[in-house]
Design a protein around this motif. Structure first.
Motif, mmCIF file in Angstrom:
data_model
loop_
_atom_site.group_PDB
_atom_site.id
_atom_site.type_symbol
_atom_site.label_atom_id
_atom_site.label_comp_id
_atom_site.label_asym_id
_atom_site.label_seq_id
_atom_site.Cartn_x
_atom_site.Cartn_y
_atom_site.Cartn_z
ATOM 1 N N HIS A 1 105.183 29.887 -7.944
ATOM 2 C CA HIS A 1 106.504 30.349 -7.814
ATOM 3 C C HIS A 1 107.304 30.194 -6.462
ATOM 4 C CE1 HIS A 1 109.756 33.393 -7.852
ATOM 5 N NE2 HIS A 1 109.770 33.444 -9.342
ATOM 6 N N ASP B 1 106.343 32.566 -3.690
ATOM 7 C CA ASP B 1 104.948 32.708 -3.136
ATOM 8 C C ASP B 1 104.825 31.542 -2.369
ATOM 9 O OD1 ASP B 1 104.307 34.892 -4.647
ATOM 10 O OD2 ASP B 1 104.018 33.930 -6.431
ATOM 11 N N ARG C 1 104.390 31.717 7.231
ATOM 12 C CA ARG C 1 103.257 32.222 8.242
ATOM 13 C C ARG C 1 103.081 30.905 8.682
ATOM 14 N NH1 ARG C 1 102.284 37.660 8.349
ATOM 15 N NH2 ARG C 1 103.862 38.570 7.530
ATOM 16 N N PHE D 1 95.397 27.229 -1.438
ATOM 17 C CA PHE D 1 95.256 28.553 -1.589
ATOM 18 C C PHE D 1 95.340 29.361 -2.810
ATOM 19 C CE2 PHE D 1 97.582 32.846 -0.291
ATOM 20 C CZ PHE D 1 96.259 33.533 -0.058
ATOM 21 N N PHE D 2 96.500 28.951 -3.495
ATOM 22 C CA PHE D 2 96.843 29.558 -4.710
ATOM 23 C C PHE D 2 96.026 29.191 -5.986
ATOM 24 C CE2 PHE D 2 100.940 30.669 -2.720
ATOM 25 C CZ PHE D 2 100.759 32.101 -2.605
ATOM 26 N N ARG E 1 92.779 28.578 -5.431
ATOM 27 C CA ARG E 1 91.156 28.855 -5.313
ATOM 28 C C ARG E 1 90.719 29.648 -6.681
ATOM 29 N NH1 ARG E 1 93.928 32.973 -2.394
ATOM 30 N NH2 ARG E 1 93.057 35.099 -2.894
ATOM 31 N N ARG F 1 90.296 28.852 -9.355
ATOM 32 C CA ARG F 1 91.189 28.433 -10.653
ATOM 33 C C ARG F 1 89.846 27.488 -11.303
ATOM 34 N NH1 ARG F 1 96.746 28.249 -12.457
ATOM 35 N NH2 ARG F 1 97.512 28.493 -10.702
ATOM 36 N N ASP G 1 96.132 32.821 7.212
ATOM 37 C CA ASP G 1 97.030 34.056 7.860
ATOM 38 C C ASP G 1 95.958 35.381 6.969
ATOM 39 O OD1 ASP G 1 99.639 35.040 9.184
ATOM 40 O OD2 ASP G 1 98.695 36.340 7.767
ATOM 41 N N GLU H 1 96.926 38.461 6.826
ATOM 42 C CA GLU H 1 97.767 39.216 6.222
ATOM 43 C C GLU H 1 98.188 38.599 4.853
ATOM 44 O OE1 GLU H 1 100.232 41.777 9.416
ATOM 45 O OE2 GLU H 1 101.242 40.011 8.608
ATOM 46 N N LEU H 2 98.277 37.082 4.716
ATOM 47 C CA LEU H 2 98.304 36.508 3.644
ATOM 48 C C LEU H 2 97.161 36.652 2.586
ATOM 49 C CD1 LEU H 2 99.785 33.104 4.349
ATOM 50 C CD2 LEU H 2 100.925 34.683 3.031
ATOM 51 N N ARG H 3 95.898 36.794 3.090
ATOM 52 C CA ARG H 3 94.695 36.966 2.290
ATOM 53 C C ARG H 3 94.673 38.292 1.586
ATOM 54 N NH1 ARG H 3 91.657 33.313 1.301
ATOM 55 N NH2 ARG H 3 91.391 31.441 2.769
ATOM 56 N N LEU I 1 97.492 40.107 1.117
ATOM 57 C CA LEU I 1 98.487 40.052 0.171
ATOM 58 C C LEU I 1 97.932 39.497 -1.363
ATOM 59 C CD1 LEU I 1 101.570 40.608 -0.707
ATOM 60 C CD2 LEU I 1 102.171 38.499 0.092
ATOM 61 N N TYR I 2 97.489 38.180 -1.114
ATOM 62 C CA TYR I 2 97.308 37.373 -2.360
ATOM 63 C C TYR I 2 95.826 37.593 -2.469
ATOM 64 C CZ TYR I 2 101.826 35.368 -2.230
ATOM 65 O OH TYR I 2 103.311 35.239 -2.106
ATOM 66 N N GLN I 3 95.068 38.795 -2.968
ATOM 67 C CA GLN I 3 93.804 38.978 -3.130
ATOM 68 C C GLN I 3 93.344 38.114 -4.337
ATOM 69 O OE1 GLN I 3 92.454 42.794 -2.529
ATOM 70 N NE2 GLN I 3 94.069 43.331 -1.266
ATOM 71 N N ASP I 4 92.336 38.054 -4.617
ATOM 72 C CA ASP I 4 92.092 37.217 -5.933
ATOM 73 C C ASP I 4 92.385 38.036 -7.195
ATOM 74 O OD1 ASP I 4 90.652 35.540 -4.528
ATOM 75 O OD2 ASP I 4 88.645 36.163 -4.607
ATOM 76 N N LEU J 1 96.198 37.307 -7.713
ATOM 77 C CA LEU J 1 96.463 36.113 -8.196
ATOM 78 C C LEU J 1 96.005 36.062 -9.527
ATOM 79 C CD1 LEU J 1 95.237 33.346 -5.580
ATOM 80 C CD2 LEU J 1 97.500 34.554 -6.063
ATOM 81 N N ARG K 1 98.623 35.246 -12.614
ATOM 82 C CA ARG K 1 98.523 33.822 -13.267
ATOM 83 C C ARG K 1 98.531 34.461 -14.874
ATOM 84 N NH1 ARG K 1 93.529 31.857 -10.137
ATOM 85 N NH2 ARG K 1 94.556 31.048 -8.210
ATOM 86 N N ALA L 1 104.035 35.638 -8.245
ATOM 87 C CA ALA L 1 102.700 36.368 -8.070
ATOM 88 C C ALA L 1 102.822 37.776 -8.252
ATOM 89 C CB ALA L 1 101.894 35.670 -7.383
ATOM 90 N N ILE L 2 103.479 38.274 -7.153
ATOM 91 C CA ILE L 2 103.582 39.712 -6.949
ATOM 92 C C ILE L 2 104.243 40.605 -7.772
ATOM 93 C CG2 ILE L 2 104.269 41.350 -4.973
ATOM 94 C CD1 ILE L 2 102.440 39.211 -3.894
#
Lengths: 426, 156
Positions: free
Chosen positions: A357, A360, A367, A418-419, A421, A423, B2, B4-6, B8-11, B14, B18, B66-67
């Protein structure tokens, strides 16, 4: 002028300032975001300001601030002189016939609303038609919807192809006996498509239909000559052409502006007022009620000086080179698809990446210090037409460097990794 | 990448982003409400089947980042089988979590706090102010739907 809007209509002259070093004129670009060098690729939203423009605002407030056209004192005369001199610069910049055709407004949006309410509303009857296109920004849709609601007129929308090109024959067929105005953007803010506005104006004028051109995304990036285009109205904003926010321009053909009633009342726009009757001021003041954004107009004039020093053809060439480079570079990102691939394009790259998206994507890019826009780009009907919720958009200016495109691509490769991973198969 | 990104977007985020759970229209629903985030155009439709003040079934459909997808998905998992009061009581602690990344201090905790479950995984969004509304959209829609609203909910 028509057909080859990206061509070299005026050869870049050699005594201009070189574009490669002009980046240093923009203090804001020299900073880090999240510990990374800022890569500013959101120029279609607003461009950054060169030091000269910033200094001119400061200088005005420190030395010359006064109200215009009123005071019999030195400061007011200075303010008036600079404000009106900015109008002359705008006239020259877009090659209008006379300075009275240059109305200072807050921006493109206000310019279009002015035309909708002052030019169009008095002449619209129920069943009349306003013609726009599928690629318009909300600011070139909603003012027409408002006036259509007020009068019972109908908004008609000319289609585009999947690649983001206007279908001129269809557009021509849609111009009919009830069409009262055609409003079209010169450059699509979401797709980058450059429309052949001079050809479009010719088609409309053949049927005596006036044309408003939204020049917000064009005027800072390519030569613009309103008389060569032939349009009846041309609207643009200062802040998308390296000038201040809150100042913009409506160009209108003098004979049309003369006939139009004022659309806001107040000081400045009057000649004499009594409780029985008010006589309106002459053009352009008739449309500039209240104290205008004097500093903004002066800053816009300086932005014009700045652009002319670099040369608009040189800016256009440089941005076309950047566009070609970026188009090639983005092709290296797996799953990326460009949205908007018209042959004539400005340096705006909207794209989708499979399964990701736009929000995202842009959060991760932020960053990395990379500023892009994500979403519908104030063109929700266009997104609906293309069957997508939105895009990620990188929009370039002449001060961007190929290295910044590389940073964007590196960032996108990280985004994908990153996104994806975890999959299956990835 | 980063930290903070990790965060935020934990497995798990995600995964729910999805493959959102409880996705699709709900036959026989008692509540249906649209929620939109006009800033980005994200849109979702929330369906609830409330029987005797209990959320017997819940689902959503829509498109978004995703969020927003993960937040809605986790919310539906959390709420199925809960009472309407329990669901309403979750709004404030969830909102606080998304805005600040914090749960209420244990000493001041209220009944909803310990019930967040996997929704806690969204705490990382608080470091991204421009993304908080993506995560709160589903919860705003829920509260409005259970309050009997019928007009679409907007985060603005």
């Amino acid at each position: 002028m028509t057909g080859t809007p990206t061509g070299l209509s005026q050869a870049a002259t050699s005594n201009r300032r070189p574009i490669e070093t002009a980046r240093n004129d923009f203090p804001i670009l020299d900073q880090t975001v999240a510990g990374k060098p800022l890569v500013y690729l959101d120029n279609a939203a607003t461009t950054q300001k060169p030091r000269r423009v910033i200094d001119s605002l400061r200088h005005y407030y420190e030395h010359d601030n006064a109200n215009v056209h009123r005071g019999i004192h030195e400061l007011s005369e200075r303010a008036t002189r600079q404000y009106e001199s900015a109008r002359d610069k705008v006239r020259d910049f877009i090659n209008a016939d006379v300075r009275e055709e240059i109305i200072f407004v807050r921006g493109t949006t206000e310019a279009i609303n002015l035309v909708a309410q002052s030019y169009l509303r008095p002449i619209l009857a129920a069943g009349d038609e306003i013609l726009i296109t599928e690629m318009e920004h909300h600011s070139n849709i909603v003012p027409w919807q408002l006036v259509a609601e007020q009068t019972g007129a109908r908004l008609r929308v000319a289609p585009i192809t999947d690649s983001g090109e206007l279908l001129l024959p269809t557009l021509a067929e849609m111009i009919g006996p009830r069409t009262r105005l055609l409003a079209v953007t010169q450059v699509s803010n979401a797709l980058g498509s450059i429309n052949p506005v001079a050809d479009i104006v010719r088609l409309a004028h053949e049927q005596a239909v006036p044309v408003l051109v939204d020049g917000a995304q064009a005027v800072g990036h390519m030569p613009v000559d309103v008389r060569a285009i032939g349009c009846d109205f041309y609207a643009f904003s200062g802040h998308k052409m390296y000038g201040p926010t809150g100042i913009g321009v409506l160009y209108g053909r003098r004979d049309l502006l003369e006939k139009m009633p004022p659309w806001q009342g107040g000081g400045e726009m009057i000649r004499s007022v009594s409780f029985e009757k008010t006589e309106y001021n002459v053009l352009p003041h008739k449309f500039e009620a209240g104290t205008p954004h004097i500093a903004g107009a002066i800053g816009l004039g300086v932005a014009i000086d700045y652009i002319e020093d670099l040369g608009r053809s040189a800016i256009e060439c440089h941005e076309q080179d950047l566009l070609a480079y970026a188009t090639g570079a983005l092709a290296r990102v797996p799953g990326l698809r460009l949205v908007g691939t018209a042959p004539q394009k400005a340096a705006i790259l909207s794209f989708l990446i499979d399964g990701l998206h736009p929000h995202d994507i842009s959060t991760v890019l932020d960053r990395e210090g990379v500023a892009v826009r994500a979403g519908h780009h104030c063109a929700m009907p266009l997104m609906a037409r293309l069957g997508i919720p939105g895009t990620t958009r990188a929009s370039l200016a002449f001060y961007n460097k190929p290295a910044e495109i590389d940073a964007l691509v590196r960032g996108l490769l990280q985004v994908v990794a990153f996104f994806n991973r975890g999959r299956a198969g990835g | 990448m980063d930290p903070e990104l990790r965060e935020l977007y934990q497995d798990l985020i995600l995964d729910h982003g999805r493959q959102p759970r409880n996705f699709g229209p709900l036959p026989g629903y008692s509540h249906r409400l649209e929620g939109v985030n006009p800033l980005c155009g994200d849109k979702l439709v929330l369906y609830l089947k409330v029987v005797d003040d209990r959320i017997e079934d819940i689902s959503f459909e829509g498109a978004g980042c995703a969020i927003s997808m993960a937040s809605a998905s986790l919310m539906t998992e959390r709420l199925r089988g809960r009472s309407v009061d329990e669901a309403m009581a979750l709004f404030d602690p969830v909102h606080r979590l998304l805005m600040t990344g914090e749960l209420r201090p244990a000493a001041n905790s209220e009944p909803g706090d310990e019930n967040l479950g996997k929704v806690r995984m969204l705490a990382g969004v608080s470091a991204f102010p421009s993304r908080v509304k993506c995560a709160t959209l589903a919860w705003h829609t829920l509260r409005a739907a259970l309050s009997g609203e019928s007009k679409p909910v907007s985060t603005e």
